[in-house]
Design a protein around this motif. Structure first.
Motif, PDB file in Angstrom:
ATOM      1  N   ARG A 182       7.179  -8.794  12.838  1.00 12.15           N
ATOM      2  CA  ARG A 182       6.713 -10.054  12.263  1.00 12.15           C
ATOM      3  C   ARG A 182       5.854  -9.778  11.027  1.00 12.15           C
ATOM      4  N   ILE A 183       5.934 -10.670  10.049  1.00  8.39           N
ATOM      5  CA  ILE A 183       5.057 -10.570   8.882  1.00  8.39           C
ATOM      6  C   ILE A 183       3.648 -10.980   9.317  1.00  8.39           C
ATOM      7  N   ALA A 184       2.722 -10.030   9.235  1.00  7.98           N
ATOM      8  CA  ALA A 184       1.360 -10.272   9.702  1.00  7.98           C
ATOM      9  C   ALA A 184       0.398 -10.635   8.573  1.00  7.98           C
ATOM     10  N   ALA A 185       0.670 -10.163   7.356  1.00  2.12           N
ATOM     11  CA  ALA A 185      -0.226 -10.452   6.237  1.00  2.12           C
ATOM     12  C   ALA A 185       0.488 -10.190   4.926  1.00  2.12           C
ATOM     13  N   VAL A 186       0.071 -10.900   3.893  1.00  3.38           N
ATOM     14  CA  VAL A 186       0.595 -10.728   2.541  1.00  3.38           C
ATOM     15  C   VAL A 186      -0.595 -10.683   1.587  1.00  3.38           C
ATOM     16  N   GLY A 187      -0.601  -9.741   0.648  1.00  6.63           N
ATOM     17  CA  GLY A 187      -1.705  -9.667  -0.307  1.00  6.63           C
ATOM     18  C   GLY A 187      -1.864  -8.281  -0.892  1.00  6.63           C
ATOM     19  N   SER A 188      -3.120  -7.850  -1.052  1.00  9.98           N
ATOM     20  CA  SER A 188      -3.378  -6.542  -1.629  1.00  9.98           C
ATOM     21  C   SER A 188      -3.090  -5.453  -0.597  1.00  9.98           C
ATOM     22  N   ARG A 189      -2.941  -4.231  -1.100  1.00  8.89           N
ATOM     23  CA  ARG A 189      -2.700  -3.105  -0.190  1.00  8.89           C
ATOM     24  C   ARG A 189      -3.862  -2.937   0.775  1.00  8.89           C
ATOM     25  N   ASP A 190      -5.080  -3.020   0.268  1.00  5.36           N
ATOM     26  CA  ASP A 190      -6.239  -2.823   1.135  1.00  5.36           C
ATOM     27  C   ASP A 190      -6.298  -3.887   2.227  1.00  5.36           C
ATOM     28  N   HIS A 191      -6.008  -5.133   1.857  1.00  3.40           N
ATOM     29  CA  HIS A 191      -6.045  -6.212   2.847  1.00  3.40           C
ATOM     30  C   HIS A 191      -4.999  -5.997   3.929  1.00  3.40           C
TER      31      HIS A 191
ATOM     32  N   GLY B 227       6.319  -3.403  -4.967  1.00  5.75           N
ATOM     33  CA  GLY B 227       6.814  -2.838  -6.213  1.00  5.75           C
ATOM     34  C   GLY B 227       6.806  -3.815  -7.361  1.00  5.75           C
ATOM     35  N   GLY B 228       6.237  -4.985  -7.164  1.00  8.07           N
ATOM     36  CA  GLY B 228       6.153  -5.991  -8.216  1.00  8.07           C
ATOM     37  C   GLY B 228       4.714  -6.432  -8.394  1.00  8.07           C
ATOM     38  N   PRO B 229       4.453  -7.360  -9.328  1.00  5.08           N
ATOM     39  CA  PRO B 229       3.077  -7.757  -9.619  1.00  5.08           C
ATOM     40  C   PRO B 229       2.415  -8.541  -8.487  1.00  5.08           C
ATOM     41  N   SER B 230       3.165  -9.340  -7.723  1.00  6.52           N
ATOM     42  CA  SER B 230       2.549 -10.163  -6.690  1.00  6.52           C
ATOM     43  C   SER B 230       3.586 -10.527  -5.637  1.00  6.52           C
ATOM     44  N   PRO B 231       3.282 -10.361  -4.330  1.00  4.13           N
ATOM     45  CA  PRO B 231       2.084  -9.699  -3.823  1.00  4.13           C
ATOM     46  C   PRO B 231       2.237  -8.195  -3.927  1.00  4.13           C
ATOM     47  N   GLU B 232       1.119  -7.498  -3.777  1.00  5.87           N
ATOM     48  CA  GLU B 232       1.151  -6.041  -3.870  1.00  5.87           C
ATOM     49  C   GLU B 232       1.764  -5.429  -2.616  1.00  5.87           C
ATOM     50  N   ALA B 233       1.467  -6.028  -1.457  1.00 11.22           N
ATOM     51  CA  ALA B 233       1.907  -5.430  -0.197  1.00 11.22           C
ATOM     52  C   ALA B 233       2.152  -6.515   0.845  1.00 11.22           C
ATOM     53  N   ILE B 234       2.913  -6.146   1.882  1.00  3.83           N
ATOM     54  CA  ILE B 234       3.183  -7.021   3.019  1.00  3.83           C
ATOM     55  C   ILE B 234       3.003  -6.183   4.280  1.00  3.83           C
ATOM     56  N   ALA B 235       2.259  -6.702   5.236  1.00  2.00           N
ATOM     57  CA  ALA B 235       2.068  -6.015   6.515  1.00  2.00           C
ATOM     58  C   ALA B 235       3.044  -6.589   7.530  1.00  2.00           C
ATOM     59  N   VAL B 236       3.802  -5.702   8.168  1.00  2.69           N
ATOM     60  CA  VAL B 236       4.753  -6.109   9.200  1.00  2.69           C
ATOM     61  C   VAL B 236       4.314  -5.478  10.515  1.00  2.69           C
ATOM     62  N   ARG B 237       4.089  -6.291  11.524  1.00  2.00           N
ATOM     63  CA  ARG B 237       3.643  -5.797  12.829  1.00  2.00           C
ATOM     64  C   ARG B 237       4.607  -6.274  13.907  1.00  2.00           C
ATOM     65  N   GLY B 238       5.240  -5.318  14.577  1.00  2.51           N
ATOM     66  CA  GLY B 238       6.152  -5.667  15.666  1.00  2.51           C
ATOM     67  C   GLY B 238       7.294  -6.553  15.231  1.00  2.51           C
TER      68      GLY B 238
END
Length: 325
Positions: free
Chosen positions: A29-38, A16-27
């Motif tokens: 744990r934070i798995a990735a941070v960056g764009s929604r597509d990534h 909901g802010g300018p950076s990062p666009e999205a965060i992936a959480v798997r099980g």
């Protein structure tokens, strides 16, 4: 933050802010941070989406020094912290209510500090005798390094005016030399009873015995408290036979919800060395990390060893657990 972000499966959180666009959480744990597509690509085809609305997503916190089993047990005791019991009369009233509910059972309270009581002093055996003289009453200091007991319990554990202070501990006495019911550090060994954990001059003893089922419930409760605050990893900084047994039982029963590292108390150092445990042992969920050593009391209890003395009493220096050599 939704519980699923702590324990759930694959989640794409939109910042909901300018950076990062999205965060992936798997099980969990934070798995990735960056764009929604990534982040969506990391998670694959199936995931839930949570809008954070500008809030911050953080990894789980680590409590590097805590006593989970004592924390869980104390939640079933009477809350005598200054916010709940600002005077000795308030403490007596709160403990007295519990005594009336459970005739014959031990009455236990925690959390007082003499410096924050309106009376400006420690409660003593005579104060706790006002709670009851028919059953044991004990009140733990906020530091965990001291316990006040009533006359019933003081007599039951065999403390009299002639008993010498144990090495590393203090049986507090009044100006006339009478035991006041306040036991510091190594003297708290007396509280755990004949078959209880004994740690001598290696620290304060808060290892009160209970049936295993009750201890497991206490550990469950402590884990609930940690997770509610976002704490997902803990270091148990005073592990005796009691804590080790309960941690292992909880793990074997599938009841561990936090990562736990264990520091075995230095009273067990010789046994640890005989076993050859000179390095870490365990896994990502439960591990032996090392040894916990104390040198003296705590600042909170005014028993840390200070050569110059304390500002409120320059003749008071605290005490050491071990001789310098």
């Amino acid at each position: 933050m939704p519980d699923q972000l702590v324990t759930g499966g694959d989640i794409l959180t939109m910042a909901g802010g300018p950076s990062p666009e999205a965060i992936a959480v798997r099980g969990g744990r934070i798995a990735a941070v960056g764009s929604r597509d990534h982040c969506a690509g990391v998670l694959g085809a199936r995931y839930d989406t949570v809008e954070l609305g500008g809030a911050t997503l953080l990894p789980g916190f680590v409590d590097a020094h805590c006593h989970p089993l004592m924390l869980g047990q104390s939640q079933t005791w009477v809350d005598c912290t200054p916010e709940r019991a600002p005077s000795i009369d308030d403490i007596v009233g709160a403990l007295g209510h519990r005594a009336g509910l459970r005739p014959g059972a031990p009455v236990r309270g925690f959390g007082y500090h003499q410096g924050r009581l309106s009376d400006g002093r420690h409660p003593d055996r005579h104060d706790l005798d006002r709670v009851t003289v028919e059953q044991p009453v004990m009140l733990m200091h906020a530091s965990g390094h001291g316990i006040v007991v009533n006359s019933h319990l003081l007599d039951a554990i065999g403390v009299d005016d002639a008993m010498p202070d144990p090495p590393g501990g203090v049986i507090h006495r009044d100006a006339a030399g009478h035991a006041t019911g306040l036991l510091w550090d190594a003297a708290t060994d007396l509280i755990t009873g004949e078959g209880g954990v004994k740690i001598t001059n290696h620290g304060p003893n808060f290892h009160l015995p209970e049936p295993m089922a009750d201890l497991l419930e206490a550990l469950d409760l402590a884990q609930e408290l940690f997770l509610a605050k976002g704490v997902t990893s803990v270091c148990d900084a005073q592990v005796s036979q009691r804590e080790m047994t309960v941690w292992l039982a909880a793990r074997d029963a599938g009841r561990l919800r936090v990562r736990a590292g264990m520091l075995v108390l230095s009273s067990l150092l010789d046994e640890v060395l005989r076993l050859g445990l000179h390095s870490t042992l365990g896994d990502d969920q439960l591990a032996f990390l090392g040894i916990k050593c104390y040198s003296d009391g705590s600042l909170t209890s005014y028993n840390a060893a200070i050569d110059a003395g304390y500002a409120f009493d320059p003749c008071h220096h605290g005490h050491e657990y071990h001789a310098p050599e």
